[in-house]
Design an enzyme around this catalytic site. Sequence first.
Site, short mmCIF file in Angstrom:
data_model
loop_
_atom_site.label_atom_id
_atom_site.label_comp_id
_atom_site.label_asym_id
_atom_site.label_seq_id
_atom_site.Cartn_x
_atom_site.Cartn_y
_atom_site.Cartn_z
N GLY B 72 0.83 -1.20 0.00
CA GLY B 72 0.00 0.00 0.00
C GLY B 72 0.87 1.25 0.00
O GLY B 72 0.57 2.24 -0.68
N ASN B 152 -7.40 4.62 9.39
CA ASN B 152 -7.03 3.33 9.97
C ASN B 152 -7.22 3.27 11.48
O ASN B 152 -7.42 2.21 12.04
CB ASN B 152 -5.59 2.98 9.61
CG ASN B 152 -4.64 4.15 9.75
OD1 ASN B 152 -4.86 5.21 9.17
ND2 ASN B 152 -3.60 3.97 10.52
N GLY B 201 -2.87 -5.78 0.03
CA GLY B 201 -3.40 -7.13 0.19
C GLY B 201 -3.59 -7.58 1.62
O GLY B 201 -4.62 -8.16 1.97
N CYS B 326 3.54 5.32 24.36
CA CYS B 326 4.41 4.25 24.83
C CYS B 326 4.55 3.13 23.84
O CYS B 326 5.61 2.55 23.67
CB CYS B 326 3.85 3.67 26.12
SG CYS B 326 3.99 4.78 27.48
C1 LIG Z 1 -4.43 3.74 5.65
C2 LIG Z 1 -3.19 2.96 5.36
N1 LIG Z 1 -2.41 3.32 4.33
C3 LIG Z 1 -1.29 2.64 4.02
C4 LIG Z 1 -0.89 1.55 4.75
C5 LIG Z 1 0.38 0.84 4.38
O1 LIG Z 1 0.16 -0.34 3.67
P1 LIG Z 1 1.34 -1.39 3.49
O2 LIG Z 1 1.58 -1.98 4.84
O3 LIG Z 1 0.85 -2.38 2.51
O4 LIG Z 1 2.52 -0.65 2.97
C6 LIG Z 1 -1.67 1.15 5.84
C7 LIG Z 1 -1.26 -0.02 6.67
O5 LIG Z 1 -0.84 0.09 7.80
C8 LIG Z 1 -2.84 1.87 6.15
O6 LIG Z 1 -3.61 1.53 7.20
#
Ligand SMILES: Cc1ncc(COP(=O)(O)O)c(C=O)c1O
Lengths: 306, 398
Positions: B72, B152, B201, B326
Amino acid sequence: MWDYTDKVKEYFYNPKNAGVLEDANGIGDVGAISCGDALRLMLKVDPETEIITAAKFQTFGCGSAIASSSALTELIIGKTISEAMQLTNQDIADFLGGLPPEKMHCSVMGYEALRAAIANYKGDTWVDDHEEGELLCKCFGIDEGMVERAIRVNKLTTIEQVTHFTKAVGSCGTCIEGVEGVLGRVNRDMVAAGELDAAIAFDPASSAIPRRRERHKASPLGAKQQMTTLQKIKLIEGAIEEIRPYLKSDGGDCELVDVDGDRVLVRLSGACIGCQAASVTINGIQERLVAKIGRPLRVIPVPAGH
Amino acid sequence: MRPVYLDNNATTRVDPKVVEAMLPFFTEQFGNASSMHAFGSEVGTALKRARQQLQALLGTEFDHEIVYTGSGTEADNTAILSALETQTGRDEIVTSTVEHPAILALCQWLQKSRGIKVSYVPVDSRGRLDIEAYRKALGPKTAIASIMWANNETGTIFPVETLADLAHEAGALFHTDAVQAVGKVPMDLKTSEIDMLSLSGHKLHAPKGVGALYVRRGVRLRPLLRGGHQERGRRASTENAPGIIGLGAAADLAIQHMQDEQTRVAALRDRLEKGLLQRIGNAFVTGDADNRLPNTANIAFEFIEGEGILLLLNKEGIACSSGSACTSGSLEPSHVLRAMKVPYTAAHGAIRFSFSRENDDADVDRVLDVMPKIVEKLRALSPFWKSGAKTDFEPTYA
Ligand SMILES: Cc1ncc(COP(=O)(O)O)c(C=O)c1O
Ligand code: FES
């Protein structure tokens, strides 16, 4: 997840001496909830023998902060005050079988709380052998005395270590200059006293700050460097006026207090206050000002009401 | 005791059906899809099918709109860096204060190293984007606006279609980091204005190390990696065939379970949330309760620190995560909660429970059983705890 020793886990899961000590005659508070950890150490000292007969703690913080606090109480109960004062944060860490480097500040917090509690017990008659000095790191409320003690006790020689042990420089980073100054001075003294190998002492020439300055000098805006102080203040004022609407839309505000060479003193208000949030704002303001003025500037927040 | 995994926004278990789909491509069908022999062509066929499966999940019309990546993060980086090159005369970025570091760290680096101007649009106390500020930040110099589909940490969903329209009005491209949204909310990109979309993925029961960037037909893309002609020259590297095929299989499963995610998983989340708030005082939900991913609950417990909660939960076999200083090792609480101005009394004690289709009622019961004791234990240790203490924050609901 952190690699905590079994001893740390044991003292976190089943902390000894946790809670309020009702008849305490020495109380030390360090840290703040905004900074992520805080410890209240309560002592009961026998005035005749100066023996610490009971100690309890309350801690807000990581698992290692709770374990360090509990370990501290175990270490000091039964000792006289002067014996307890011989302890260092390293003794707390050793008692727990070691702490991850990033968590050493938990042991330093214990050590600082012990000093504060004993000072509180002694009251006015207590003469501290160390100057507390000025507030070095605003984000975490850390003064020069604490940084100096951590450097001496643990033989720290890098800024990263100072951050691990005290948290200073760990947020907005604007205090790095002051912390480097203290680190350089204390290391020099330690080398002179034969306590530190000169080869590993902090080298001010390796400082991050001159490098940053160089980069600014090389900027094409360098031509503007000859401006008068008045011109500079006017430019800074203008730039701050431009920034204020952004801050206001965020529920905050910012006002120019003074310009002293490359130091721009500002006062934040409203939602900008609060340690780490303010540091983000300050960074933003600093970036905008540097872009506008084309000169290296340090934006320094002054506490509200000053 | 059976472990309870409630950290699916961090990563998910690879579905056994996905593993099954992938396995032959390690050993039997190990060929390079570019090769001119049977070993290669059978892989080529499987990759085509995987692409169609992912297309179906995203609702895209054309197969070349998907560019596979290694993660990602890579998809996010590719999108932003490409826009800065293809959008001539435009060199500014608009994004939000609550993006993942895959966007934020890149933007900060671009500011520092290239002098690129980046506007960070703020959010309100529920994590909702300030649309007016977004509109104002867009301008004739904006190359790209990048706003995540769903956050997230809190699960808050952003109005990406509206945001894409507004970006287009300013002549800018619109990218969305949909890493947390893909597989959890239905999508139909062929009717969408979104120009680019990132996914990963391992957030949808496919393996780690495979992601994709959707690039709408007609949008130019500058590759991040130059080399061979794979992915039509837009992402050189021999295709990660097992990963891509796994992602295809995972996309297929996500479509089958979409209804379940929207209803049963959401109900589990809601039951956990309500149950915890009933049992524990001085706790509240952060994020936009009315517009969230179905699987995410972020609950702030006042006057205690998240790491202690996680350690005690872990001891009970329960896995979730926290935005506390932390646990991150950064000394600061989560940038998302800070952007929402969640008070420090609570931000340090915010815990994220993120579900997947693999969770069930027994998982919720376990957390409801142990969590009140854990909070009580830590509050007894906290110098700040006073029962009935007041908060000066307007929580989503408490
Ligand atoms: C919103 C968001 N963008 C990007 C990522 C990064 O993805 P990847 O771990 O495949 O690089 C994450 C994963 O932690 C995510 O939650
Ligand atoms: S990190 Fe020290 S003042 Fe901000």
